[in-house]
Enzyme design. Structure first.
Site, mmCIF file in Angstrom:
data_model
loop_
_atom_site.group_PDB
_atom_site.id
_atom_site.type_symbol
_atom_site.label_atom_id
_atom_site.label_comp_id
_atom_site.label_asym_id
_atom_site.label_seq_id
_atom_site.Cartn_x
_atom_site.Cartn_y
_atom_site.Cartn_z
ATOM 1 N N GLU A 1 0.836 -0.591 -5.136
ATOM 2 C CA GLU A 1 -0.156 0.456 -5.310
ATOM 3 C C GLU A 1 0.599 1.767 -5.524
ATOM 4 O O GLU A 1 0.932 2.474 -4.592
ATOM 5 C CB GLU A 1 -1.063 0.566 -4.080
ATOM 6 N N ASP B 1 0.824 -1.200 0.000
ATOM 7 C CA ASP B 1 0.000 0.000 0.000
ATOM 8 C C ASP B 1 0.865 1.260 0.000
ATOM 9 O O ASP B 1 1.964 1.280 0.566
ATOM 10 C CB ASP B 1 -0.894 0.005 1.245
#
Length: 850
Positions: A488, A433
């Site tokens: 991401e 993330d």
């Protein structure tokens, strides 16, 4: 993550490439956290995957010198925070550093050779330092065998890195929270330790009892903190806002979960089901790992996904952070159960052939001082802390702390964290993330990435973080060669998805984050007539050459409070009253279901080399996600999934779910996602029709709201007999059954063989089809596949669908023909003339709400 924090815009694709030509189109999809984003300039690439021809601009910068001081240290011992070496033996030769494969595959990167040389040198030097002082990267990443609580012989040994602490004690239930008799000792590297021998054959600290690390900082005050390497942390649910406690987790052998099933092999392409365990139940409460394993995993398997991506696994004290403000990195989120319960979930997934990825957050940490890692920062220097000091150590949009990736013990902590989840819990990989925040000192805040290479390779690049990610990817694939690792990243940094050996950062895939933004823009701001199939196709295919992407139409980001799911954007309030099959379909519901199927399938088929869907969106879950928080009165109303909607046979949600299952099944059999053959042969702006080939399949998407094209001529590569493989307009998917499935489509040669410009849309063959409005149909070459594979892919056998329809009195005189071929598969087709539509029998609307 945190889509609500970002202003995510995609600029129109520039360049003069004709999207009707049979070329490959690639780009980096980009978003900027808190800012805007533009596309890379789009140019066609040779079908044989020739060199990347992207426009770049030269830029110059300077780099800080590498620190060359080092202290003598013993192998396998904790070392000072920043470790460098002036020994020439620790440096690679210039020739070795110059051999960067990434520069050969993209000549546009050549002006930035110095940048790549600099970061490769730092990476290789770090690897050699690990070899010299820690026994190598893999051994270094076993810090959990030394730090935290470990059994050594007949004792429990606890170690904690807290170099700025002046005194330290271990406290807990075992000593009545009085640490005066359990003082810890500090070594020369800032590591505190204590040994607690067993007593009478029993451990000094009972399993599942509470513990904390108490230390005195420079200001003279004593503070209690949860051990940094704790493997479980709980909170008293009866006390509002109660602090978390660390829990000593060492279950006896009979209570320790034993894995029974092997990890599934890596699929040719991931079809990912993104899920949040806590909100996976129908009831407005926190669901458990075991409930998810028993109730939700079978649904995921039935819909033909091959990978589950679990969110919010690492402990986070604030539930509404969606699991992104981590407090305890080695601990399983206790809201949903124990570490053994999570192991049960993962083992159950493996038994179903499902791989499990973890949403890992190493981009930042919770600002929570009482419960989290931030509590160890008591004013010490950055070299004595997990985080940078001052502004560099704080993310102003996320209100969180930022790691110091140059710190030796931070590297040990984070790399060991990855290996811990892989080995202790048998995860099959990670989705990292917030990678954009890691890659740049500006963290992507208010940064409009235009695609110029100088935006990626300059003094704004956080090379320490880049080196950490290179080490992390090498470690993950060394520990688990079959691992899948996804980034991401909203910036689109070139090389992010290329191997470290080539000078890349080593991720297997990046998320194609510009795709959902484009769809949302269209659904919110454009009428159907304003939709540009050229722009849609350009957005889906505009990705970087040789770097794989995971495409998605909507993830959790698009469903967070403040926005709506795609189904709700399409159908809005009519989803409360118009989803019953017992009445006629309203134009809005019919449009919504049709476009929902088309948008998700086009994204899957054309947008990347993998596909992702968030839990519930497969059947068009309405409304939005909202976690209990002060702003909604701590309500769980929107923090659940309404499975009853798809389970009820009289509701239309089943049609979207059936199509989701079918399109995944299509890839399972034909493996089109993994194919490097992606050719867009026709994009007709006026007719709003897109025709392309992916693998051996031919796809026809008609986005026109009204026009049906009879005898629509489409180009293809291989000659032969083509049949329908998947039809979004089939009855099973809530359509009108206008496309005949029992029709063989024979090709005709086009133009001069070997001369593309004389062909039809540069394709050497063609055949004709019926293309109804708002419909997508896939054709396969029957000559290439055995008859046993000649099956129309539907969510249920047509006989079952007919039975349910008859029960609801929806369709009269529906003739169904089913044939059994030699392979034992079912070939089902509905005989319906294309000029006629069997309409449902009119019924009185149900008095019940959906």
């Amino acid at each position: 993550m945190f889509g609500s924090l970002s202003l995510l815009l995609q600029a129109p694709v520039s360049g003069s490439a004709s999207l009707s030509s049979p070329s490959f189109y690639w780009k980096n999809s980009k978003r900027a956290v808190g800012g805007t984003c533009d596309s890379l300039k789009l140019k066609p690439l040779r079908q044989t995957f020739g060199p990347n021809r992207l426009t770049v601009h030269n830029c110059k910068w300077s780099f800080p010198e590498i620190n060359s001081s080092i202290s003598e240290m013993k192998q396998n011992r904790a070392v000072p925070a920043v470790l460098t070496d002036d020994s020439r033996a620790m440096m690679t030769t210039e020739e070795e550093i110059d051999n960067i494969g990434l520069l050969s595959s993209d000549s546009g990167l050549q002006p930035f050779k110095d940048h790549f040389r600099y970061r490769m040198r730092k990476y290789l030097d770090q690897r050699k330092l690990l070899e010299k002082h820690e026994g190598g990267l893999k051994q270094f990443a076993q810090g959990y065998l030394k730090f935290g609580f470990n059994r050594e012989g007949s004792s429990i040994v606890y170690r904690e890195w807290a170099p700025a602490a002046e005194e330290a004690q271990l406290i807990g239930d075992f000593n009545g929270w009085d640490g005066s008799n359990h003082k810890m000792e500090k070594n020369e590297f800032g590591v505190w330790s204590i040994t607690l021998p067993d007593s009478g054959g029993n451990p000094a600290i009972p399993h599942n009892s509470r513990v904390k690390f108490r230390f005195k900082h420079g200001g003279g005050s004593w503070v209690d903190r949860i051990p940094a390497w704790i493997q479980y942390a709980t909170v008293d649910p009866a006390r509002f806002g109660a602090p978390y406690d660390g829990v000593f987790w060492d279950p006896p052998a009979p209570e320790r979960y034993q894995f029974k099933h092997p990890q599934p092999p890596r699929p040719t392409a991931p079809r990912i089901y993104e899920a949040h365990v806590g909100m996976s139940g129908s009831e407005p409460r926190v669901s458990t790992y075991r409930e998810f394993a028993d109730d939700v995993l079978p649904r995921i398997k039935a819909n033909n996904y091959n990978t589950v991506q679990l969110m919010a696994v690492m402990e986070h004290s604030y539930y509404a952070s969606f699991g992104y403000h981590i407090t305890n990195f080695f601990a399983v989120s206790s809201r949903s159960g124990t570490p053994e319960d999570l192991k049960y979930l993962i083992d159950k997934a493996h038994s179903l052939g499902l791989r499990v990825l973890m949403d890992v957050v190493h981009s930042h940490a919770s600002n929570n001082v009482t419960d989290g890692l931030n509590g160890f920062d008591v004013g010490q220097s950055s070299q004595e802390s997990y985080f940078h000091t001052g502004d560099r150590g704080y993310h102003k949009l996320w209100d969180s702390r930022l790691f110091n990736y140059s710190n030796w013990e931070v590297l040990r902590f984070l790399l060991s964290n990855l290996r811990w989840w892989l080995e202790e819990f048998k995860f099959d990989g990670f989705r990292f993330d917030g990678v954009t925040s890691m890659l740049y000192h500006h963290h992507g805040i208010n940064m409009a990435f235009s695609g110029q290479y100088k935006e990626y390779f300059s003094e704004a690049t956080d090379v320490d973080a880049v080196v950490y990610l290179m080490l992390a990817n090498c470690l993950i694939h060394d520990v688990l060669p079959d691992a899948t690792v996804i980034a991401e990243d909203v910036s689109g940094m070139p090389g992010l998805g290329r191997p470290v050996s080539e000078g890349g950062i080593g991720f297997d895939y990046r998320l194609a984050m510009g795709i959902p933004d484009k769809w949302i823009d269209y659904l919110k701001n454009k009428t159907d007539e304003e939709w540009s199939v050229n722009e849609i196709t350009g957005n889906l295919t505009n990705r970087r050459y040789t770097e794989k992407c995971v495409a998605y139409a909507e993830s959790h980001d698009q469903s967070i409070v403040g926005d709506k799911t795609m189904a709700f954007l399409l159908m809005d309030q009519e989803m409360y009253s118009g989803m019953s099959c017992l009445g006629d379909t309203s134009p809005k519901i019919e449009r919504g279901i049709a476009l929902h199927k088309m948008i998700h399938f086009l994204t899957m088929a054309l947008g990347g080399e993998g596909y992702l869907n968030f839990m519930g969106n497969e059947f068009g879950h309405p409304e939005w996600i909202d976690f209990p928080r002060e702003g909604n009165g701590w309500s769980y109303e929107k923090c659940r999934r309404q499975w009853n909607l798809v389970d009820k046979e009289h509701l239309r949600y089943k049609y979207m779910n059936a199509f989701d299952s079918a399109m995944n099944k299509l890839d399972e059999i034909f493996s089109f996602l993994a194919s490097t053959k992606q050719i867009v042969s026709s994009v007709d702006e006026e007719d709003k029709v897109i025709v392309f080939e992916r693998g051996d399949l031919v796809f026809v998407f008609n986005f026109h709201p009204e026009n049906t094209y009879e005898g629509c001529k489409i180009g293809c590569d291989l000659p032969g007999k083509y049949r329908v493989a998947l039809d979004s307009d089939a009855w099973e998917f809530g359509g009108h059954g206008r496309v005949g499935h029992d029709v063989d489509h024979f090709t005709s040669p086009e133009g001069t063989p070997g001369v593309p410009e004389t062909n039809f849309n540069n394709r050497p063959n063609s055949f004709k089809v019926l293309s109804p409005p708002r419909t997508c149909v896939v054709y396969y070459n029957a000559d290439l596949y055995e008859e046993s594979k000649s099956i129309h892919f539907v969510a249920k056998e047509l006989e079952d669908v007919k039975e349910s329809m008859d029960e609801l009195k929806l369709v009269e005189d529906l003739q169904v023909i089913t044939d059994h071929d030699g392979g034992g598969d079912v070939s089902a087709s509905t005989e319906i003339k294309t000029s006629q539509v069997v309409k449902p029998k009119e019924e009185e609307p149900s008095s019940d709400e959906d």
